[in-house]
Write a protein that holds these residues in place. Structure first.
Motif, mmCIF file in Angstrom:
data_model
loop_
_atom_site.group_PDB
_atom_site.id
_atom_site.type_symbol
_atom_site.label_atom_id
_atom_site.label_comp_id
_atom_site.label_asym_id
_atom_site.label_seq_id
_atom_site.Cartn_x
_atom_site.Cartn_y
_atom_site.Cartn_z
ATOM 1 N N SER A 284 0.832 -1.192 0.000
ATOM 2 C CA SER A 284 0.000 0.000 0.000
ATOM 3 C C SER A 284 0.873 1.250 0.000
ATOM 4 O O SER A 284 1.896 1.311 0.677
ATOM 5 N N THR A 285 0.474 2.238 -0.786
ATOM 6 C CA THR A 285 1.228 3.496 -0.832
ATOM 7 C C THR A 285 0.577 4.581 0.017
ATOM 8 O O THR A 285 1.134 5.659 0.163
ATOM 9 N N ARG A 286 -0.585 4.310 0.565
ATOM 10 C CA ARG A 286 -1.266 5.315 1.381
ATOM 11 C C ARG A 286 -0.776 5.239 2.823
ATOM 12 O O ARG A 286 -0.390 4.190 3.317
ATOM 13 N N THR A 287 -0.832 6.376 3.496
ATOM 14 C CA THR A 287 -0.447 6.435 4.897
ATOM 15 C C THR A 287 -1.603 6.907 5.773
ATOM 16 O O THR A 287 -1.393 7.426 6.868
ATOM 17 N N ASN A 288 -2.829 6.721 5.294
ATOM 18 C CA ASN A 288 -3.992 7.093 6.092
ATOM 19 C C ASN A 288 -4.826 5.844 6.369
ATOM 20 O O ASN A 288 -4.406 4.720 6.083
ATOM 21 N N CYS B 77 -7.218 4.601 4.896
ATOM 22 C CA CYS B 77 -7.588 3.881 3.678
ATOM 23 C C CYS B 77 -6.430 3.109 3.065
ATOM 24 O O CYS B 77 -6.558 2.574 1.952
ATOM 25 N N ALA B 78 -5.308 3.024 3.781
ATOM 26 C CA ALA B 78 -4.265 2.086 3.374
ATOM 27 C C ALA B 78 -4.814 0.664 3.356
ATOM 28 O O ALA B 78 -4.320 -0.195 2.612
ATOM 29 N N ALA C 186 -10.652 7.670 -0.748
ATOM 30 C CA ALA C 186 -9.457 7.117 -0.107
ATOM 31 C C ALA C 186 -8.466 8.199 0.282
ATOM 32 O O ALA C 186 -7.745 8.056 1.271
ATOM 33 N N ASP C 187 -8.419 9.292 -0.471
ATOM 34 C CA ASP C 187 -7.477 10.378 -0.184
ATOM 35 C C ASP C 187 -8.232 11.543 0.449
ATOM 36 O O ASP C 187 -8.596 12.502 -0.223
ATOM 37 N N SER D 108 -3.880 0.549 10.009
ATOM 38 C CA SER D 108 -3.989 2.003 9.873
ATOM 39 C C SER D 108 -4.845 2.552 10.998
ATOM 40 O O SER D 108 -5.560 1.808 11.675
#
Length: 311
Positions: free
Chosen positions: A2-6, A8-9, A138-139, A180
Protein backbone atom coordinates in the motif's frame (compact mmCIF):
# COMPACT_ATOMS: atom_id res chain seq x y z
CA UNK A 1 2.36 -2.82 -0.98
CA UNK A 2 0.00 0.00 0.00
CA UNK A 3 1.23 3.50 -0.83
CA UNK A 4 -1.27 5.31 1.38
CA UNK A 5 -0.45 6.44 4.90
CA UNK A 6 -3.99 7.09 6.09
CA UNK A 7 -6.86 4.87 7.28
CA UNK A 8 -7.59 3.88 3.68
CA UNK A 9 -4.27 2.09 3.37
CA UNK A 10 -6.53 -0.89 4.14
CA UNK A 11 -8.23 -1.50 0.76
CA UNK A 12 -12.01 -1.18 0.70
CA UNK A 13 -12.28 1.57 3.33
CA UNK A 14 -13.12 5.17 2.44
CA UNK A 15 -13.55 8.29 4.58
CA UNK A 16 -15.80 11.31 4.00
CA UNK A 17 -16.13 14.64 5.80
CA UNK A 18 -18.61 17.45 6.06
CA UNK A 19 -17.37 20.60 7.81
CA UNK A 20 -19.96 23.09 9.07
CA UNK A 21 -18.06 26.36 9.36
CA UNK A 22 -21.10 28.33 10.54
CA UNK A 23 -21.11 26.33 13.78
CA UNK A 24 -17.49 25.23 14.01
CA UNK A 25 -18.34 21.54 13.89
CA UNK A 26 -18.65 18.66 11.44
CA UNK A 27 -18.87 14.93 10.93
CA UNK A 28 -16.72 12.18 9.45
CA UNK A 29 -17.93 8.82 8.13
CA UNK A 30 -15.81 5.70 7.71
CA UNK A 31 -17.37 3.47 5.06
CA UNK A 32 -16.50 -0.20 4.85
CA UNK A 33 -16.53 -2.32 1.69
CA UNK A 34 -19.88 -3.64 0.46
CA UNK A 35 -19.34 -6.88 2.37
CA UNK A 36 -18.96 -4.88 5.59
CA UNK A 37 -16.36 -4.99 8.35
CA UNK A 38 -15.76 -7.16 11.37
CA UNK A 39 -15.60 -4.78 14.29
CA UNK A 40 -15.18 -4.38 18.03
CA UNK A 41 -14.80 -1.49 20.48
CA UNK A 42 -13.04 -0.39 23.64
CA UNK A 43 -14.67 2.34 25.74
CA UNK A 44 -12.07 4.06 27.92
CA UNK A 45 -13.63 7.44 28.67
CA UNK A 46 -16.29 7.92 31.30
CA UNK A 47 -18.30 10.65 29.57
CA UNK A 48 -19.21 9.03 26.25
CA UNK A 49 -21.91 9.77 23.69
CA UNK A 50 -22.56 6.73 21.49
CA UNK A 51 -25.08 4.81 19.41
CA UNK A 52 -25.22 1.11 18.39
CA UNK A 53 -22.18 0.02 20.38
CA UNK A 54 -23.92 -3.16 21.56
CA UNK A 55 -23.52 -4.71 18.09
CA UNK A 56 -19.74 -4.60 18.61
CA UNK A 57 -19.83 -7.08 21.49
CA UNK A 58 -18.31 -10.36 20.21
CA UNK A 59 -21.36 -12.18 21.62
CA UNK A 60 -23.77 -10.15 19.48
CA UNK A 61 -25.68 -11.73 16.58
CA UNK A 62 -24.61 -9.15 13.98
CA UNK A 63 -21.21 -10.14 12.62
CA UNK A 64 -20.35 -7.12 10.48
CA UNK A 65 -20.92 -3.38 10.39
CA UNK A 66 -21.28 -1.13 7.36
CA UNK A 67 -19.89 2.19 8.57
CA UNK A 68 -18.80 4.21 11.59
CA UNK A 69 -19.83 7.81 12.18
CA UNK A 70 -17.84 10.33 14.20
CA UNK A 71 -19.75 13.54 14.74
CA UNK A 72 -19.61 16.79 16.65
CA UNK A 73 -22.44 18.22 18.69
CA UNK A 74 -22.30 15.86 21.67
CA UNK A 75 -25.44 13.71 22.02
CA UNK A 76 -27.32 16.22 19.86
CA UNK A 77 -25.24 15.06 16.91
CA UNK A 78 -26.08 11.36 17.20
CA UNK A 79 -29.14 11.78 14.98
CA UNK A 80 -26.77 12.38 12.07
CA UNK A 81 -26.29 8.60 11.90
CA UNK A 82 -29.74 8.40 10.31
CA UNK A 83 -28.24 10.01 7.21
CA UNK A 84 -25.54 7.34 6.95
CA UNK A 85 -28.16 4.62 7.31
CA UNK A 86 -30.30 6.22 4.61
CA UNK A 87 -27.33 6.44 2.23
CA UNK A 88 -26.43 2.79 2.79
CA UNK A 89 -29.99 1.50 2.59
CA UNK A 90 -30.55 3.27 -0.72
CA UNK A 91 -27.64 1.22 -2.07
CA UNK A 92 -28.88 -2.08 -0.67
CA UNK A 93 -26.16 -2.29 1.95
CA UNK A 94 -26.67 -3.58 5.46
CA UNK A 95 -28.05 -6.59 7.30
CA UNK A 96 -30.49 -8.38 4.96
CA UNK A 97 -34.01 -8.70 6.42
CA UNK A 98 -35.84 -10.49 3.63
CA UNK A 99 -38.49 -8.53 1.77
CA UNK A 100 -37.92 -5.60 4.14
CA UNK A 101 -34.60 -4.79 2.42
CA UNK A 102 -31.60 -4.09 4.62
CA UNK A 103 -30.81 -2.54 7.98
CA UNK A 104 -27.44 -0.75 7.83
CA UNK A 105 -25.33 -1.16 10.94
CA UNK A 106 -23.64 2.15 11.84
CA UNK A 107 -22.02 2.45 15.28
CA UNK A 108 -21.51 6.12 16.11
CA UNK A 109 -19.70 8.27 18.64
CA UNK A 110 -19.59 12.00 19.36
CA UNK A 111 -17.22 14.65 20.60
CA UNK A 112 -18.35 17.58 22.72
CA UNK A 113 -17.39 20.60 20.63
CA UNK A 114 -20.32 22.92 21.33
CA UNK A 115 -18.91 26.42 21.42
CA UNK A 116 -15.27 25.32 21.13
CA UNK A 117 -14.76 27.29 17.92
CA UNK A 118 -16.46 30.44 19.23
CA UNK A 119 -19.34 30.02 16.77
CA UNK A 120 -23.14 29.85 17.31
CA UNK A 121 -24.17 26.47 18.65
CA UNK A 122 -25.09 23.86 16.07
CA UNK A 123 -24.48 20.22 15.25
CA UNK A 124 -24.42 17.92 12.21
CA UNK A 125 -27.73 16.71 10.82
CA UNK A 126 -28.70 13.52 9.01
CA UNK A 127 -28.39 15.42 5.72
CA UNK A 128 -24.83 16.44 6.63
CA UNK A 129 -23.85 12.83 7.33
CA UNK A 130 -25.48 11.74 4.06
CA UNK A 131 -23.29 14.26 2.23
CA UNK A 132 -20.26 12.96 4.10
CA UNK A 133 -21.00 9.54 2.60
CA UNK A 134 -21.16 11.12 -0.87
CA UNK A 135 -17.78 12.73 -0.14
CA UNK A 136 -16.11 9.49 0.96
CA UNK A 137 -12.83 8.70 -0.78
CA UNK A 138 -9.46 7.12 -0.11
CA UNK A 139 -7.48 10.38 -0.18
CA UNK A 140 -9.28 12.44 2.44
CA UNK A 141 -8.17 15.59 4.24
CA UNK A 142 -6.76 15.72 7.77
CA UNK A 143 -6.53 18.46 10.39
CA UNK A 144 -9.31 20.88 11.31
CA UNK A 145 -11.89 19.24 9.09
CA UNK A 146 -15.03 17.12 9.50
CA UNK A 147 -15.44 15.96 13.08
CA UNK A 148 -12.07 17.56 13.79
CA UNK A 149 -13.32 21.09 13.04
CA UNK A 150 -14.15 21.98 16.63
CA UNK A 151 -11.71 19.61 18.33
CA UNK A 152 -9.39 21.05 20.98
CA UNK A 153 -6.90 19.88 23.60
CA UNK A 154 -5.04 21.17 26.66
CA UNK A 155 -8.12 22.06 28.71
CA UNK A 156 -7.13 20.69 32.11
CA UNK A 157 -6.12 24.12 33.48
CA UNK A 158 -9.04 26.00 31.94
CA UNK A 159 -11.07 26.19 28.74
CA UNK A 160 -9.67 29.63 27.98
CA UNK A 161 -6.22 28.00 27.65
CA UNK A 162 -7.22 25.26 25.19
CA UNK A 163 -5.76 25.05 21.70
CA UNK A 164 -7.10 23.59 18.44
CA UNK A 165 -6.49 19.91 17.80
CA UNK A 166 -8.12 17.96 14.96
CA UNK A 167 -8.04 14.72 13.00
CA UNK A 168 -4.95 12.72 12.07
CA UNK A 169 -4.14 9.40 10.40
CA UNK A 170 -1.26 7.03 9.84
CA UNK A 171 -0.62 3.51 8.53
CA UNK A 172 2.11 0.89 8.28
CA UNK A 173 2.60 -2.39 6.44
CA UNK A 174 4.70 -5.38 7.51
CA UNK A 175 4.67 -8.11 4.90
CA UNK A 176 1.07 -8.44 3.76
CA UNK A 177 -0.39 -7.08 6.99
CA UNK A 178 -1.63 -3.48 6.96
CA UNK A 179 -2.73 -1.58 10.04
CA UNK A 180 -3.99 2.00 9.87
CA UNK A 181 -5.52 4.48 12.29
CA UNK A 182 -7.68 7.60 12.26
CA UNK A 183 -7.81 9.64 15.47
CA UNK A 184 -9.78 12.77 16.35
CA UNK A 185 -8.38 14.44 19.46
CA UNK A 186 -10.69 16.55 21.63
CA UNK A 187 -9.01 15.86 24.94
CA UNK A 188 -8.81 17.29 28.43
CA UNK A 189 -5.13 16.49 28.25
CA UNK A 190 -2.05 17.46 26.26
CA UNK A 191 -0.30 15.87 23.29
CA UNK A 192 3.27 14.58 23.55
CA UNK A 193 5.74 13.36 20.97
CA UNK A 194 7.87 10.21 21.12
CA UNK A 195 10.43 12.05 23.29
CA UNK A 196 7.69 12.80 25.85
CA UNK A 197 7.83 16.53 24.98
CA UNK A 198 4.65 18.59 24.95
CA UNK A 199 3.69 19.57 21.40
CA UNK A 200 0.10 20.72 22.02
CA UNK A 201 -1.25 21.94 25.35
CA UNK A 202 -2.92 24.87 27.05
CA UNK A 203 -0.77 27.96 27.49
CA UNK A 204 -0.10 29.94 30.62
CA UNK A 205 0.05 33.75 30.90
CA UNK A 206 3.67 33.74 29.69
CA UNK A 207 2.76 31.75 26.56
CA UNK A 208 4.48 28.53 27.62
CA UNK A 209 2.71 25.18 27.72
CA UNK A 210 0.89 24.19 30.92
CA UNK A 211 1.61 20.54 31.76
CA UNK A 212 -1.85 19.13 32.55
CA UNK A 213 -0.54 16.18 34.55
CA UNK A 214 1.50 18.42 36.83
CA UNK A 215 -1.34 20.95 37.10
CA UNK A 216 -3.81 18.28 38.22
CA UNK A 217 -1.27 16.51 40.45
CA UNK A 218 -0.76 19.82 42.24
CA UNK A 219 -4.48 19.97 43.02
CA UNK A 220 -5.57 22.31 40.23
CA UNK A 221 -9.33 22.46 39.58
CA UNK A 222 -10.24 20.27 36.58
CA UNK A 223 -10.75 22.49 33.53
CA UNK A 224 -10.09 25.44 35.81
CA UNK A 225 -13.71 25.38 36.99
CA UNK A 226 -15.59 22.34 38.39
CA UNK A 227 -18.83 23.68 36.88
CA UNK A 228 -17.52 23.41 33.30
CA UNK A 229 -16.55 19.75 33.05
CA UNK A 230 -17.31 19.09 29.39
CA UNK A 231 -15.97 19.52 25.85
CA UNK A 232 -13.72 16.47 25.73
CA UNK A 233 -13.33 13.16 23.87
CA UNK A 234 -10.80 11.26 21.79
CA UNK A 235 -12.21 8.94 19.13
CA UNK A 236 -10.18 6.46 17.10
CA UNK A 237 -10.57 3.78 14.46
CA UNK A 238 -7.90 1.14 13.95
CA UNK A 239 -8.27 -0.77 10.67
CA UNK A 240 -6.49 -3.86 9.40
CA UNK A 241 -6.69 -6.34 6.57
CA UNK A 242 -5.66 -9.14 8.94
CA UNK A 243 -8.13 -11.97 9.48
CA UNK A 244 -8.93 -11.36 13.14
CA UNK A 245 -12.07 -12.59 14.86
CA UNK A 246 -14.15 -10.21 16.96
CA UNK A 247 -12.55 -11.22 20.25
CA UNK A 248 -9.13 -10.46 18.75
CA UNK A 249 -10.45 -7.16 17.40
CA UNK A 250 -11.67 -6.25 20.87
CA UNK A 251 -8.14 -6.85 22.14
CA UNK A 252 -6.79 -4.73 19.28
CA UNK A 253 -9.05 -1.84 20.31
CA UNK A 254 -7.76 -2.19 23.87
CA UNK A 255 -4.16 -2.14 22.61
CA UNK A 256 -4.96 0.98 20.62
CA UNK A 257 -6.24 2.61 23.77
CA UNK A 258 -2.92 1.90 25.46
CA UNK A 259 -1.14 3.51 22.50
CA UNK A 260 -3.30 6.63 22.81
CA UNK A 261 -2.22 6.95 26.44
CA UNK A 262 1.41 7.28 25.32
CA UNK A 263 0.65 10.53 23.52
CA UNK A 264 -2.33 12.02 25.40
CA UNK A 265 -1.72 12.99 29.04
CA UNK A 266 -3.87 12.60 31.02
CA UNK A 267 -5.97 10.14 29.03
CA UNK A 268 -9.36 8.49 29.59
CA UNK A 269 -10.32 10.81 32.43
CA UNK A 270 -13.66 11.17 34.16
CA UNK A 271 -14.34 14.07 31.79
CA UNK A 272 -13.34 12.39 28.52
CA UNK A 273 -15.57 10.23 26.32
CA UNK A 274 -12.84 8.17 24.66
CA UNK A 275 -13.96 5.36 22.34
CA UNK A 276 -11.67 3.19 20.19
CA UNK A 277 -13.01 1.04 17.34
CA UNK A 278 -11.12 -1.80 15.65
CA UNK A 279 -12.25 -3.06 12.24
CA UNK A 280 -11.02 -5.69 9.80
CA UNK A 281 -11.59 -6.58 6.16
CA UNK A 282 -10.19 -10.05 7.01
CA UNK A 283 -8.39 -10.62 3.72
CA UNK A 284 -4.88 -11.77 4.83
CA UNK A 285 -3.38 -13.94 7.54
CA UNK A 286 -1.16 -12.30 10.15
CA UNK A 287 1.71 -14.08 11.90
CA UNK A 288 -0.34 -13.62 15.07
CA UNK A 289 -2.88 -11.28 16.61
CA UNK A 290 -0.01 -9.83 18.63
CA UNK A 291 1.68 -8.76 15.39
CA UNK A 292 -1.35 -6.61 14.56
CA UNK A 293 -1.40 -5.18 18.08
CA UNK A 294 2.26 -4.24 17.72
CA UNK A 295 1.75 -2.47 14.40
CA UNK A 296 -1.16 -0.56 15.95
CA UNK A 297 1.24 0.50 18.69
CA UNK A 298 3.32 2.19 16.00
CA UNK A 299 0.61 3.87 13.92
CA UNK A 300 -1.81 5.13 16.59
CA UNK A 301 0.70 7.45 18.33
CA UNK A 302 1.73 8.90 14.97
CA UNK A 303 -1.93 9.55 14.08
CA UNK A 304 -2.33 11.42 17.37
CA UNK A 305 0.67 13.63 16.63
CA UNK A 306 -0.63 14.35 13.13
CA UNK A 307 -3.96 15.49 14.59
CA UNK A 308 -2.25 18.57 16.01
CA UNK A 309 0.44 19.21 13.38
CA UNK A 310 -0.10 22.08 10.98
CA UNK A 311 1.78 22.19 7.70
Amino acid sequence: MSTRTNLCAVPGITVGHVTIEAHGTGCTVILGPEAGLRAAVCVRGRATGTRELDVLDPRHLVERIDAILFTGGSALGLGAADGVMRWLRERGRGLPVGDKGTIPIVPSAVIFDLGNAGKPLGWPSADDAYRACDNARADYDEGIVGVGRGATCGKAAGLEKMMPAGLGSWAAQFGDVIVSALVVVNAVGDIRNARNELIAAGRGPDGTFVDSLRYLADGGAPLGDPERLNRNTTLAVIATNADLDRVQLQALAQSGSDALARRITPYGTLFDGDVIFAVSTATVKAKSALQVDAIAGLVVPEAVERSVRRG
